[in-house]
Enzyme design. Structure first.
Site, PDB file in Angstrom:
ATOM      1  N   SER A 258       0.658   6.748  14.468  1.00  0.00           N
ATOM      2  CA  SER A 258       0.070   7.991  14.720  1.00  0.00           C
ATOM      3  C   SER A 258       1.372   9.036  14.371  1.00  0.00           C
ATOM      4  CB  SER A 258      -0.352   8.357  16.027  1.00  0.00           C
ATOM      5  OG  SER A 258      -0.739   9.764  16.269  1.00  0.00           O
ATOM      6  N   GLY A 259       0.832  10.333  13.790  1.00  0.00           N
ATOM      7  CA  GLY A 259       1.757  11.306  13.300  1.00  0.00           C
ATOM      8  C   GLY A 259       1.381  11.944  12.102  1.00  0.00           C
TER       9      GLY A 259
ATOM     10  N   LYS B 155      -4.797   2.834  20.015  1.00  0.00           N
ATOM     11  CA  LYS B 155      -4.666   4.256  18.854  1.00  0.00           C
ATOM     12  C   LYS B 155      -6.064   4.645  18.886  1.00  0.00           C
ATOM     13  CE  LYS B 155      -3.494   6.860  15.809  1.00  0.00           C
ATOM     14  NZ  LYS B 155      -4.449   7.045  14.550  1.00  0.00           N
TER      15      LYS B 155
ATOM     16  N   LYS C 154     -13.386  11.146  10.687  1.00  0.00           N
ATOM     17  CA  LYS C 154     -13.264   9.844   9.869  1.00  0.00           C
ATOM     18  C   LYS C 154     -13.820   8.694  10.894  1.00  0.00           C
ATOM     19  CE  LYS C 154      -9.327  10.664   7.675  1.00  0.00           C
ATOM     20  NZ  LYS C 154      -9.132  11.954   7.818  1.00  0.00           N
TER      21      LYS C 154
ATOM     22  N   ARG D  10      -1.154  -2.280  -5.334  1.00  0.00           N
ATOM     23  CA  ARG D  10      -2.081  -3.023  -6.419  1.00  0.00           C
ATOM     24  C   ARG D  10      -1.948  -2.283  -7.617  1.00  0.00           C
ATOM     25  NH1 ARG D  10      -8.294  -2.498  -6.470  1.00  0.00           N
ATOM     26  NH2 ARG D  10      -7.592  -0.621  -5.423  1.00  0.00           N
ATOM     27  N   SER D  11      -1.814  -1.159  -7.574  1.00  0.00           N
ATOM     28  CA  SER D  11      -1.825  -0.775  -8.989  1.00  0.00           C
ATOM     29  C   SER D  11      -0.211  -0.295  -9.327  1.00  0.00           C
ATOM     30  CB  SER D  11      -2.624   0.643  -9.294  1.00  0.00           C
ATOM     31  OG  SER D  11      -2.319   1.621  -8.466  1.00  0.00           O
TER      32      SER D  11
ATOM     33  N   GLU E 121      -7.418  12.941  21.229  1.00  0.00           N
ATOM     34  CA  GLU E 121      -7.152  13.987  20.295  1.00  0.00           C
ATOM     35  C   GLU E 121      -8.279  14.879  19.982  1.00  0.00           C
ATOM     36  OE1 GLU E 121      -5.056  12.598  16.524  1.00  0.00           O
ATOM     37  OE2 GLU E 121      -6.547  13.428  15.615  1.00  0.00           O
ATOM     38  N   TYR E 122      -9.533  14.197  19.753  1.00  0.00           N
ATOM     39  CA  TYR E 122     -10.629  15.066  19.482  1.00  0.00           C
ATOM     40  C   TYR E 122     -10.900  16.373  20.739  1.00  0.00           C
ATOM     41  CZ  TYR E 122     -12.524  12.411  15.322  1.00  0.00           C
ATOM     42  OH  TYR E 122     -12.977  11.968  14.382  1.00  0.00           O
TER      43      TYR E 122
ATOM     44  N   GLY F  25       0.722  -1.186   0.038  1.00  0.00           N
ATOM     45  CA  GLY F  25       0.069   0.111  -0.068  1.00  0.00           C
ATOM     46  C   GLY F  25       0.691   1.301  -0.039  1.00  0.00           C
TER      47      GLY F  25
ATOM     48  N   HIS G 219      -6.346   7.239  21.862  1.00  0.00           N
ATOM     49  CA  HIS G 219      -5.380   8.354  21.494  1.00  0.00           C
ATOM     50  C   HIS G 219      -6.156   9.322  20.385  1.00  0.00           C
ATOM     51  CE1 HIS G 219      -3.161  10.480  18.176  1.00  0.00           C
ATOM     52  NE2 HIS G 219      -2.271  10.539  18.954  1.00  0.00           N
ATOM     53  N   ASN G 220      -6.946   8.921  19.581  1.00  0.00           N
ATOM     54  CA  ASN G 220      -7.811   9.671  18.641  1.00  0.00           C
ATOM     55  C   ASN G 220      -8.750  10.278  19.527  1.00  0.00           C
ATOM     56  OD1 ASN G 220      -6.005   8.728  16.617  1.00  0.00           O
ATOM     57  ND2 ASN G 220      -7.315   8.736  15.133  1.00  0.00           N
TER      58      ASN G 220
END
Ligand code: 6PG
Length: 480
Positions: free
Chosen positions: A128-129, A182, A260, A34-35, A189-190, A9, A185-186
């Site tokens: 993260s980062g 994680k 997200k 993949r591509s 963060e919010y 990826g 953590h988010n």
């Protein structure tokens, strides 16, 4: 194969992580996308990295030393499952598959089980980062089996951010532990972002200062106990002038916050675990409210306070009160987040070192801050800390801040300025402080309409009042 590590990826996060890996002594990096075009672009743009490209999964597997180790950096959800299936097809038992995406921890638990049963090692890893972190040094939160950490540990330590001489990576716990941490953590963060936004809004509306002037205030705060990446970038954003209009950029950006989903996951999970992460929840809901334009179109028709003019008498003093309110609310948000990690660990059987988690967040990640050292100190004492904010350092800080905090919440309510994270954090704090809570009344109500029973403060057992009878009390089966 010649490569000791592979990346599948090659969008921005994947290619930056691959470049980070390649830049460290001793690593040779196999890459696959993949591509084909993404792979060609990366190879062409970074000949110095010495990447070994592959154009099929078979070739990718052949390019890797055994035990093969590959980090998947694709979209969470179906695309991740698809890549895992392909890797299991071409890998051999004992090889290590790492998912570095923002996967939901329950997906990681499911995948770890399936992959393990097929004889491979699976590691769900929080990264993260952002783009820069991936390239220069992220904070890494790997879960998965101990066995994989032997191979993976040194590689991850070589690419992670470094805080006070220590790499920002630790083996968080088994299966989904890394992605769980994680996720929290988010959530933090919010909350941190919402608190900073409320502080900005109150200062702007209370003192009439311009965004550029408020940028200076944040830059100043960044030299004190609030020192953090988020405070630092807030100053940068507030200082930015829009080239097209000459206005502060913050005034031309549409005031609808995107998301997200990881903040919402944190809250959904907390609800399931019964952990009150009210500050994080308010932050998620504040983004939802902001983005409902059609609902906000009523703004002109809802009455507000008569005296809508909100001008503080002593701007300097008010700004300091807001700073203290921000610090106190931040302590609450982090305390709630660590509470959720503790509850998650108990629920899912993970042995998570909370102090180690606070340390790997000191560098590389979005919530990196000096402040995390205080959390590490609190856990380092070995004291039982049922609530993080009861650690002596935080008790002292909250004691110092509480008058200002109350004043700011009052001022916001009086002027009709929304400060959901400030005020809910204060309510949470006062809820913890309260010797008696009105929950006793709720138990009475529940017993009244549903015979749900209650406990008494003065004797053991479970009781029910015969509300529709003679209202005498009887001993009852415990129904909760
Ligand atoms: C990080 C960030 C990163 C990202 C999230 C949240 O640690 O690098 O948390 O994962 O910013 O996707 O983004 P949203 O605000 O879009 O939910």
């Amino acid at each position: 194969g010649a490569a000791n590590i592979g990346v599948v990826g090659l969008a921005v996060m994947g290619s930056n992580l691959a470049r980070n890996l390649a830049s460290r002594e001793g690593n040779t990096v196999a890459v696959f996308n993949r591509s084909r075009s993404k792979t060609d672009e990366l190879i062409e743009a970074h000949p110095e990295a010495g990447f070994i490209p592959a154009f099929s999964y078979e070739e990718f597997a052949a390019n890797l030393q055994k035990p093969r180790t590959a980090i998947i950096m694709v979209k969470a959800g179906r695309p991740t499952d698809a890549v895992i299936d392909e890797l299991m097809r071409v890998f051999e038992p004992g090889d290590i598959i790492v998912d570095g995406g923002n996967s939901l921890f329950t997906d990681t638990i499911r995948r770890e089980k399936a992959v393990r049963e097929a004889g491979f090692n699976f590691v769900g890893m929080g990264v993260s980062g952002g783009e820069e972190g991936a390239l220069l040094g992220p904070s890494l939160m790997p879960g998965g089996p101990d066995e994989s950490w032997v191979t993976l540990g040194p590689i991850l330590k070589s690419i992670a951010a470094v805080a006070e001489g220590e790499p920002c990576v630790t083996h968080v716990g088994h299966d989904g532990a890394g992605h769980f941490v994680k996720m929290v953590h988010n959530g933090i963060e919010y909350a941190d972002m919402q608190l900073i936004a409320e502080a900005y809004d109150l200062i702007r509306r209370g003192t009439g200062k311009s965004p550029a002037e408020i940028a200076d205030i944040f830059a100043e705060w960044n030299r004190g106990e609030l020192e953090s990446y988020l405070i630092e970038i807030t100053a940068e954003v507030l200082r930015q002038t829009d080239a097209a209009t000459g206005q502060p950029l913050v005034d031309v950006i549409v005031d609808q916050a995107g998301a997200k989903g990881t903040g919402a996951w944190t809250v959904q999970t907390a609800l399931d675990l019964g952990v009150p992460v009210s500050g994080i929840a308010e932050a998620v809901f504040a983004r939802s409210l902001s983005s409902h334009r059609e609902q906000r179109d009523v703004s002109g028709s809802l009455p507000g306070p008569d005296d809508a003019s909100f001008t503080v008498e002593d701007p300097g003093a008010f700004i300091e009160q807001v700073r203290l309110a921000l610090y106190a609310s931040k302590i609450v948000a982090y305390s709630q987040g660590f509470d959720e990690i503790r509850a998650g660990a108990a629920q899912y059987g993970w042995n998570i070192d909370l102090g180690a988690v606070s340390k790997i967040w000191r560098g590389g990640c979005i919530i990196r801050a000096q402040f995390l050292n205080r959390i590490a100190d609190a856990y380092a004492t070995g004291d039982e800390l049922p609530v993080l904010l009861t650690a002596p350092y935080f008790v002292e800080a909250l004691g110092r801040a509480q008058d200002a905090w109350r004043h700011v919440v009052q001022a916001a309510a009086g002027a009709g300025i929304p400060a959901p994270a400030f005020s809910s954090s204060l309510s949470y704090y006062d809820g913890l402080r309260a010797e008696r809570l009105p929950a006793a009344l709720i138990q009475g109500q529940r017993d009244f309409f549903g015979a749900h029973t209650y406990k008494r403060i003065d004797k053991d057992g479970t009781f029910h009042t015969l509300w529709s009878g003679d209202r005498s009390e009887v001993e009852a089966e415990d129904t909760h």
